[in-house]
Design a protein around this motif. Structure first.
Motif, PDB file in Angstrom:
ATOM      1  N   ASP A 166      21.263 -19.465  55.757  1.00 42.39           N
ATOM      2  CA  ASP A 166      20.866 -20.155  54.547  1.00 42.39           C
ATOM      3  C   ASP A 166      21.962 -20.616  53.638  1.00 42.39           C
ATOM      4  OD1 ASP A 166      21.039 -18.119  52.273  1.00 42.39           O
ATOM      5  OD2 ASP A 166      19.517 -17.193  53.453  1.00 42.39           O
ATOM      6  N   SER A 167      21.899 -21.514  52.795  1.00 44.22           N
ATOM      7  CA  SER A 167      22.713 -21.967  51.966  1.00 44.22           C
ATOM      8  C   SER A 167      23.646 -20.785  51.045  1.00 44.22           C
ATOM      9  CB  SER A 167      22.427 -23.061  50.929  1.00 44.22           C
ATOM     10  OG  SER A 167      22.163 -24.233  51.723  1.00 44.22           O
ATOM     11  N   GLU A 168      22.686 -19.901  50.552  1.00 45.76           N
ATOM     12  CA  GLU A 168      23.240 -18.910  49.668  1.00 45.76           C
ATOM     13  C   GLU A 168      23.979 -17.998  50.343  1.00 45.76           C
ATOM     14  OE1 GLU A 168      21.325 -15.134  47.462  1.00 45.76           O
ATOM     15  OE2 GLU A 168      19.955 -16.885  47.372  1.00 45.76           O
ATOM     16  N   TYR A 189      18.892 -24.618  55.402  1.00 46.65           N
ATOM     17  CA  TYR A 189      19.625 -23.649  56.501  1.00 46.65           C
ATOM     18  C   TYR A 189      20.790 -24.685  57.271  1.00 46.65           C
ATOM     19  CZ  TYR A 189      15.973 -20.251  55.914  1.00 46.65           C
ATOM     20  OH  TYR A 189      15.178 -19.344  55.343  1.00 46.65           O
ATOM     21  N   LYS A 190      21.832 -24.071  57.609  1.00 49.56           N
ATOM     22  CA  LYS A 190      22.588 -24.861  58.222  1.00 49.56           C
ATOM     23  C   LYS A 190      23.743 -23.923  59.009  1.00 49.56           C
ATOM     24  CE  LYS A 190      25.210 -25.416  53.770  1.00 49.56           C
ATOM     25  NZ  LYS A 190      25.762 -26.301  52.692  1.00 49.56           N
ATOM     26  N   GLN A 191      24.458 -24.644  59.768  1.00 51.79           N
ATOM     27  CA  GLN A 191      25.410 -23.852  60.416  1.00 51.79           C
ATOM     28  C   GLN A 191      26.398 -23.370  59.717  1.00 51.79           C
ATOM     29  OE1 GLN A 191      27.881 -26.069  63.060  1.00 51.79           O
ATOM     30  NE2 GLN A 191      29.319 -24.458  63.665  1.00 51.79           N
ATOM     31  N   GLU A 197      28.049 -17.170  49.868  1.00 50.66           N
ATOM     32  CA  GLU A 197      28.498 -15.742  49.695  1.00 50.66           C
ATOM     33  C   GLU A 197      29.793 -15.368  50.641  1.00 50.66           C
ATOM     34  OE1 GLU A 197      25.165 -13.319  50.315  1.00 50.66           O
ATOM     35  OE2 GLU A 197      24.165 -13.721  48.508  1.00 50.66           O
ATOM     36  N   ILE A 198      29.425 -15.999  51.699  1.00 52.50           N
ATOM     37  CA  ILE A 198      30.401 -15.689  52.868  1.00 52.50           C
ATOM     38  C   ILE A 198      31.918 -16.347  52.467  1.00 52.50           C
ATOM     39  CG2 ILE A 198      31.230 -15.982  55.192  1.00 52.50           C
ATOM     40  CD1 ILE A 198      28.203 -15.487  55.941  1.00 52.50           C
TER      41      ILE A 198
END
Length: 109
Positions: free
Chosen positions: A34-36, A4-6, A40-41
């Motif tokens: 989460d990284s996924e 998880y990250k900003q 996506e964004i």
């Protein structure tokens, strides 16, 4: 927690729109993904990517957990960051006050 990250993608979008660095890195702009989801964004506008997740049955609950209310009122659908920034700070303020108020009368503790 490492997965998880900003939201880096949102930071990139804002930097591309030339928002001030102090607002890009402000706590009101921090959301943990989460990284996924972050991948996506990418650097899409909030009005674009928010629609991708709106069919989730827990959508409003998830937004609420991130201190995000009505999408229009928060300027998300119009990509109005200033509106988002102010509305989110209002929610943070309200939540902080609710957490602090219980201590009233316990000044000597």
């Amino acid at each position: 927690f490492s997965r998880y990250k900003q939201c880096i993608a949102l930071k990139k979008y804002m930097q591309n729109k030339q928002h001030r660095t102090d607002k890009v890195n402000h706590i009101a702009n921090i959301t943990i993904f989460d990284s996924e989801t972050n991948q996506e964004i990418k650097a899409n506008a909030p009005a674009t990517y928010i629609k991708w997740y709106s069919d989730n049955p827990n959508f409003k609950k998830i937004l609420s957990s991130h201190f995000i209310g009505d999408l229009d009122k928060f300027g998300i659908l119009s990509n109005d960051y200033e509106k988002f920034f102010i509305q989110r700070l209002k929610l943070y303020n309200k939540e902080l006050k609710s957490l602090i108020l219980w201590k009233e009368g316990f000044d000597n503790v």
